[in-house]
Design a protein around this motif. Structure first.
Motif, PDB file in Angstrom:
ATOM      1  N   THR A  14      -6.101  -6.748   1.775  1.00 47.92           N
ATOM      2  CA  THR A  14      -4.753  -6.386   1.324  1.00 47.92           C
ATOM      3  C   THR A  14      -4.539  -6.697  -0.164  1.00 47.92           C
ATOM      4  O   THR A  14      -4.001  -5.875  -0.895  1.00 47.92           O
ATOM      5  CB  THR A  14      -3.719  -7.136   2.180  1.00 47.92           C
ATOM      6  OG1 THR A  14      -4.093  -6.982   3.548  1.00 47.92           O
ATOM      7  CG2 THR A  14      -2.329  -6.582   1.971  1.00 47.92           C
ATOM      8  N   THR A  59       1.211  -1.073  15.329  1.00 52.34           N
ATOM      9  CA  THR A  59       0.764  -1.568  14.021  1.00 52.34           C
ATOM     10  C   THR A  59      -0.596  -2.245  14.131  1.00 52.34           C
ATOM     11  O   THR A  59      -1.039  -2.613  15.227  1.00 52.34           O
ATOM     12  CB  THR A  59       1.765  -2.623  13.490  1.00 52.34           C
ATOM     13  OG1 THR A  59       1.855  -3.657  14.463  1.00 52.34           O
ATOM     14  CG2 THR A  59       3.130  -2.031  13.239  1.00 52.34           C
ATOM     15  N   ALA A  60      -1.219  -2.460  12.984  1.00 48.80           N
ATOM     16  CA  ALA A  60      -2.502  -3.165  12.955  1.00 48.80           C
ATOM     17  C   ALA A  60      -2.335  -4.593  13.441  1.00 48.80           C
ATOM     18  O   ALA A  60      -3.243  -5.162  14.045  1.00 48.80           O
ATOM     19  CB  ALA A  60      -3.063  -3.163  11.536  1.00 48.80           C
ATOM     20  N   SER A  61      -1.176  -5.174  13.168  1.00 48.56           N
ATOM     21  CA  SER A  61      -0.939  -6.547  13.627  1.00 48.56           C
ATOM     22  C   SER A  61      -1.114  -6.614  15.141  1.00 48.56           C
ATOM     23  O   SER A  61      -1.745  -7.537  15.670  1.00 48.56           O
ATOM     24  CB  SER A  61       0.490  -6.989  13.265  1.00 48.56           C
ATOM     25  OG  SER A  61       0.736  -6.784  11.903  1.00 48.56           O
ATOM     26  N   ASP A  97     -11.328  -5.250  10.401  1.00 49.45           N
ATOM     27  CA  ASP A  97     -10.008  -4.808   9.954  1.00 49.45           C
ATOM     28  C   ASP A  97     -10.189  -3.762   8.856  1.00 49.45           C
ATOM     29  O   ASP A  97     -10.472  -4.088   7.699  1.00 49.45           O
ATOM     30  CB  ASP A  97      -9.206  -6.011   9.433  1.00 49.45           C
ATOM     31  CG  ASP A  97      -7.786  -5.603   9.037  1.00 49.45           C
ATOM     32  OD1 ASP A  97      -7.508  -4.382   8.957  1.00 49.45           O
ATOM     33  OD2 ASP A  97      -6.952  -6.497   8.797  1.00 49.45           O
ATOM     34  N   ALA A 152      -7.702  -1.487   8.523  1.00 45.73           N
ATOM     35  CA  ALA A 152      -6.349  -0.918   8.694  1.00 45.73           C
ATOM     36  C   ALA A 152      -6.006   0.002   7.528  1.00 45.73           C
ATOM     37  O   ALA A 152      -5.505   1.113   7.718  1.00 45.73           O
ATOM     38  CB  ALA A 152      -5.337  -2.040   8.805  1.00 45.73           C
ATOM     39  N   HIS A 156      -1.097   5.483   9.806  1.00 46.68           N
ATOM     40  CA  HIS A 156       0.218   5.407   9.139  1.00 46.68           C
ATOM     41  C   HIS A 156       0.108   4.800   7.741  1.00 46.68           C
ATOM     42  O   HIS A 156       1.088   4.792   7.005  1.00 46.68           O
ATOM     43  CB  HIS A 156       1.263   4.689  10.012  1.00 46.68           C
ATOM     44  CG  HIS A 156       1.125   3.197  10.135  1.00 46.68           C
ATOM     45  ND1 HIS A 156       1.266   2.530  11.329  1.00 46.68           N
ATOM     46  CD2 HIS A 156       0.884   2.210   9.224  1.00 46.68           C
ATOM     47  CE1 HIS A 156       1.121   1.227  11.146  1.00 46.68           C
ATOM     48  NE2 HIS A 156       0.884   1.017   9.871  1.00 46.68           N
ATOM     49  N   LYS A 157      -1.063   4.295   7.395  1.00 47.57           N
ATOM     50  CA  LYS A 157      -1.203   3.812   6.022  1.00 47.57           C
ATOM     51  C   LYS A 157      -1.723   4.923   5.100  1.00 47.57           C
ATOM     52  O   LYS A 157      -1.118   5.215   4.093  1.00 47.57           O
ATOM     53  CB  LYS A 157      -2.175   2.631   5.962  1.00 47.57           C
ATOM     54  CG  LYS A 157      -1.550   1.320   6.380  1.00 47.57           C
ATOM     55  CD  LYS A 157      -2.303   0.142   5.768  1.00 47.57           C
ATOM     56  CE  LYS A 157      -2.054  -1.137   6.531  1.00 47.57           C
ATOM     57  NZ  LYS A 157      -0.643  -1.479   6.684  1.00 47.57           N
ATOM     58  N   ASN A 185      -5.400   2.371  10.430  1.00 46.41           N
ATOM     59  CA  ASN A 185      -4.007   2.805  10.498  1.00 46.41           C
ATOM     60  C   ASN A 185      -3.780   4.177   9.874  1.00 46.41           C
ATOM     61  O   ASN A 185      -3.622   4.264   8.652  1.00 46.41           O
ATOM     62  CB  ASN A 185      -3.127   1.818   9.708  1.00 46.41           C
ATOM     63  CG  ASN A 185      -2.750   0.590  10.494  1.00 46.41           C
ATOM     64  OD1 ASN A 185      -3.191   0.413  11.622  1.00 46.41           O
ATOM     65  ND2 ASN A 185      -1.922  -0.241   9.910  1.00 46.41           N
ATOM     66  N   PHE A 237       0.865  -1.166   0.000  1.00 49.37           N
ATOM     67  CA  PHE A 237       0.000   0.000   0.000  1.00 49.37           C
ATOM     68  C   PHE A 237       0.909   1.225   0.000  1.00 49.37           C
ATOM     69  O   PHE A 237       1.871   1.291   0.767  1.00 49.37           O
ATOM     70  CB  PHE A 237      -0.937   0.016   1.212  1.00 49.37           C
ATOM     71  CG  PHE A 237      -2.117  -0.883   1.034  1.00 49.37           C
ATOM     72  CD1 PHE A 237      -2.946  -0.747  -0.078  1.00 49.37           C
ATOM     73  CD2 PHE A 237      -2.403  -1.872   1.955  1.00 49.37           C
ATOM     74  CE1 PHE A 237      -4.041  -1.592  -0.266  1.00 49.37           C
ATOM     75  CE2 PHE A 237      -3.497  -2.719   1.775  1.00 49.37           C
ATOM     76  CZ  PHE A 237      -4.307  -2.567   0.659  1.00 49.37           C
ATOM     77  N   HIS A 249      -5.619 -10.438   5.993  1.00 47.96           N
ATOM     78  CA  HIS A 249      -4.185 -10.137   6.101  1.00 47.96           C
ATOM     79  C   HIS A 249      -3.494 -11.162   7.004  1.00 47.96           C
ATOM     80  O   HIS A 249      -4.078 -11.632   7.983  1.00 47.96           O
ATOM     81  CB  HIS A 249      -3.995  -8.724   6.673  1.00 47.96           C
ATOM     82  CG  HIS A 249      -2.565  -8.292   6.648  1.00 47.96           C
ATOM     83  ND1 HIS A 249      -1.731  -8.402   7.740  1.00 47.96           N
ATOM     84  CD2 HIS A 249      -1.808  -7.769   5.653  1.00 47.96           C
ATOM     85  CE1 HIS A 249      -0.526  -7.961   7.418  1.00 47.96           C
ATOM     86  NE2 HIS A 249      -0.538  -7.571   6.163  1.00 47.96           N
TER      87      HIS A 249
HETATM   88  N1  PLP Z   1      -4.702  -5.382   7.808  1.00 51.01           N
HETATM   89  C1  PLP Z   1      -4.708  -5.038   6.520  1.00 51.01           C
HETATM   90  C2  PLP Z   1      -5.993  -5.059   5.745  1.00 51.01           C
HETATM   91  C3  PLP Z   1      -3.517  -4.670   5.884  1.00 51.01           C
HETATM   92  O1  PLP Z   1      -3.519  -4.351   4.591  1.00 51.01           O
HETATM   93  C4  PLP Z   1      -2.324  -4.646   6.642  1.00 51.01           C
HETATM   94  C5  PLP Z   1      -1.042  -4.255   6.007  1.00 51.01           C
HETATM   95  O2  PLP Z   1      -0.953  -3.943   4.861  1.00 51.01           O
HETATM   96  C6  PLP Z   1      -2.367  -5.010   7.997  1.00 51.01           C
HETATM   97  C7  PLP Z   1      -3.578  -5.375   8.545  1.00 51.01           C
HETATM   98  C8  PLP Z   1      -1.135  -5.012   8.851  1.00 51.01           C
HETATM   99  O3  PLP Z   1      -0.688  -3.713   9.052  1.00 51.01           O
HETATM  100  P1  PLP Z   1       0.528  -3.360  10.019  1.00 51.01           P
HETATM  101  O4  PLP Z   1       1.739  -3.299   9.165  1.00 51.01           O
HETATM  102  O5  PLP Z   1       0.167  -2.028  10.611  1.00 51.01           O
HETATM  103  O6  PLP Z   1       0.622  -4.437  11.052  1.00 51.01           O
END
Ligand code: PLP
Length: 479
Positions: free
Chosen positions: A249, A149-151, A274, A276, A305-306, A303, A90, A192
């Motif tokens: 993703t 992070t989203a993770s 999700d 993110a 940051h995205k 996110n 992304f 993801h």
């Molecule tokens: N969820 C989705 C839909 C994503 O596209 C991504 C990363 O591209 C994530 C979660 C994970 O993001 P992060 O790098 O903030 O953990």
């Protein structure tokens, strides 16, 4: 200024000022000249390691030499995420004010564990996240917490869901327990990989993850979800959580959150959305309908940051009942006990100290304002659709997925091509190697698919135009 011996203490103020101005100039030039760099670094693996000494210097060095090494050693090994032709994965980028936020946060160096150790960070986080909540149209009952992070946000959401399921895992754990049934987390095939990693980390195991089939638009089929849950319940399993994605993703497809929410409501399962990647676009009024049903979630990740011009990292977990997180994670040792009736960030996750991340988001929101953010995101979506229209009009290329946000999934499909996957892979590899632009790929319906993501704060129509021209040149040469 004080009687500290010269060799002790920090860099003197005048030196800090001198290098500080120099570095701000450096960053301004970097942003100004960003298009002169190859998008992806041209160095080979090991290039930097070989050039660096194998151990740290014995004596301190002149900082001017360190800055010179940034130019000579670091810069060539940078892949420029801020380049407007970074369209892989992304496309995410920082704004200049975001950099200021990082600078000041580093200067304060607060560890927001307790309100007392960091009132500014704790309160600004709550206020800023409430501003964003209003902007994206979520109800007031949602409160946010910032993680890296989203993770990590998603892992915390699943942990809270597990706690709510009443299996007393916080206290008793999972190992050595014969009384625990198999627990299930549901998501689509296009989820993801961070969800897979969450169930690994939480000790649920990959076996707990049940991936539900999607339709031809890569959206989770709710009837299949309901059937899977029924089957699992009949087998005595415990459904913990369902995770639909708004903006997957691979293709940015949108799971039917409203229908999934009906199912979660019926069975009393935690609903974690999700968003993110796509979440910030809910700021745009005409995009809001794509998020239908997310207000029914227990938790949502998005996110900045995205796709909100905030430098990495800053991920938000919005929860309808933040206390659920607290129940899963709060643990207060004697040395952290305080008497104030306040929110303490350390209660909502595994980290004790937390960075002052809200500052950069606050800068971004104040500098651009809601209107400024809407205009920029809208333009990215327009550019993605413009590119898609060129693909659609050409007989040499084909679209591989709808374009609800800023990502175009497409591939070269000229007549009489023996190995379309190989052709597309070669086009991508050569384009990326040229340094002119960066695209990534996925597989959709088993076919090698090119992904062009539009999301840089610096992107303009001419950048998209350039990619289209280069792609066609590569196709002509390779076909
Ligand atoms: N969820 C989705 C839909 C994503 O596209 C991504 C990363 O591209 C994530 C979660 C994970 O993001 P992060 O790098 O903030 O953990």
């Amino acid at each position: 200024m004080n009687d500290t011996p010269e060799r002790l203490g920090d860099m003197p103020d005048d030196e800090f000022r001198r290098y500080g101005y120099q570095l701000v100039d450096w960053i301004a030039d970097y942003f100004g000249n960003i298009e002169t760099f190859p998008v992806i670094s041209q160095v080979e693996p090991g290039w930097l390691t070989e050039k660096l000494p194998s151990s740290a210097p014995e004596e301190g060095e002149d900082f001017a030499d360190v800055i010179a090494d940034v130019d000579e050693l670091i810069l060539p090994a940078v892949t420029h995420w801020n380049h407007p032709n970074f369209h892989g994965l992304f496309s995410t980028s920082t704004s200049a004010v975001g950099v200021f936020g990082e600078m000041l946060a580093a200067a304060f160096d607060m560890k927001a564990m307790l309100w007392r150790t960091s009132p500014a960070s704790t309160e600004l986080e709550a206020v800023t996240l409430d501003w964003l909540r209003q902007m994206v149209g979520l109800p007031a009952e949602f409160e946010g917490i910032i993680y890296d992070t989203a993770s990590v946000s998603t892992m915390h959401a699943i942990a809270a869901a597990r706690e709510r399921a009443g299996l007393n895992i916080r206290e008793l754990g999972m190992s050595g327990r014969g009384d625990l049934p198999l627990m299930r987390v549901y998501c689509s095939e296009h989820v993801h990989s961070s969800i897979d990693k969450s169930v690994i980390t939480l000790g649920l195991g990959l076996r707990s993850l049940r991936k539900i089939e999607c339709n031809e638009r890569f959206e989770m089929i709710p009837e299949r979800l309901a059937a899977a849950i029924d089957e699992d319940l009949a087998a005595g399993y415990v459904p913990l959580c369902v995770i639909p994605t708004v903006g997957t993703t691979s293709s940015t497809s949108i799971d039917p959150v409203d229908a999934v929410a009906d199912i979660c409501e019926k069975y009393g399962i935690w609903l974690h959305v999700d968003a993110a990647y796509a979440g910030p676009t809910a700021i745009i009024p005409e995009m809001r309908s794509l998020f239908k049903g997310w207000e029914r979630a227990d938790s949502i990740v998005m996110n900045p940051h995205k796709w909100l011009f905030t430098p990495f990292d800053l991920s938000i977990l919005y929860c309808k009942d933040l206390d659920q997180l607290k129940q899963a994670f709060s643990l207060v040792p004697e040395y952290l006990k305080t008497t104030e009736e306040v929110r303490n960030g350390m209660d909502y996750g595994i980290q004790l100290g937390r960075r002052f991340r809200a500052l950069k988001l606050w800068f971004v929101m104040r500098y651009f304002g809601r209107e400024g953010l809407i205009e920029r995101l809208r333009e990215h979506i327009r550019l993605a659709n413009l590119f898609a229209s060129w693909v659609e009009q050409s007989s040499d290329w084909e679209m591989m997925a709808p374009v609800p946000f800023g990502l175009v999934c497409f591939r070269a499909a000229p007549e009489n091509v023996a190995d379309p996957d190989g052709l597309n892979e070669r086009i991508m590899t050569e384009l990326n190697a040229s340094g002119e632009a960066y695209l990534s790929h996925t597989k959709l319906n088993g076919k090698f698919t090119l992904r062009l993501s539009v999301g840089s704060i610096r992107v303009e129509e001419r950048h998209i135009d350039k990619v289209w021209r280069l792609l066609n040149e590569h196709l002509e040469r390779l076909h």
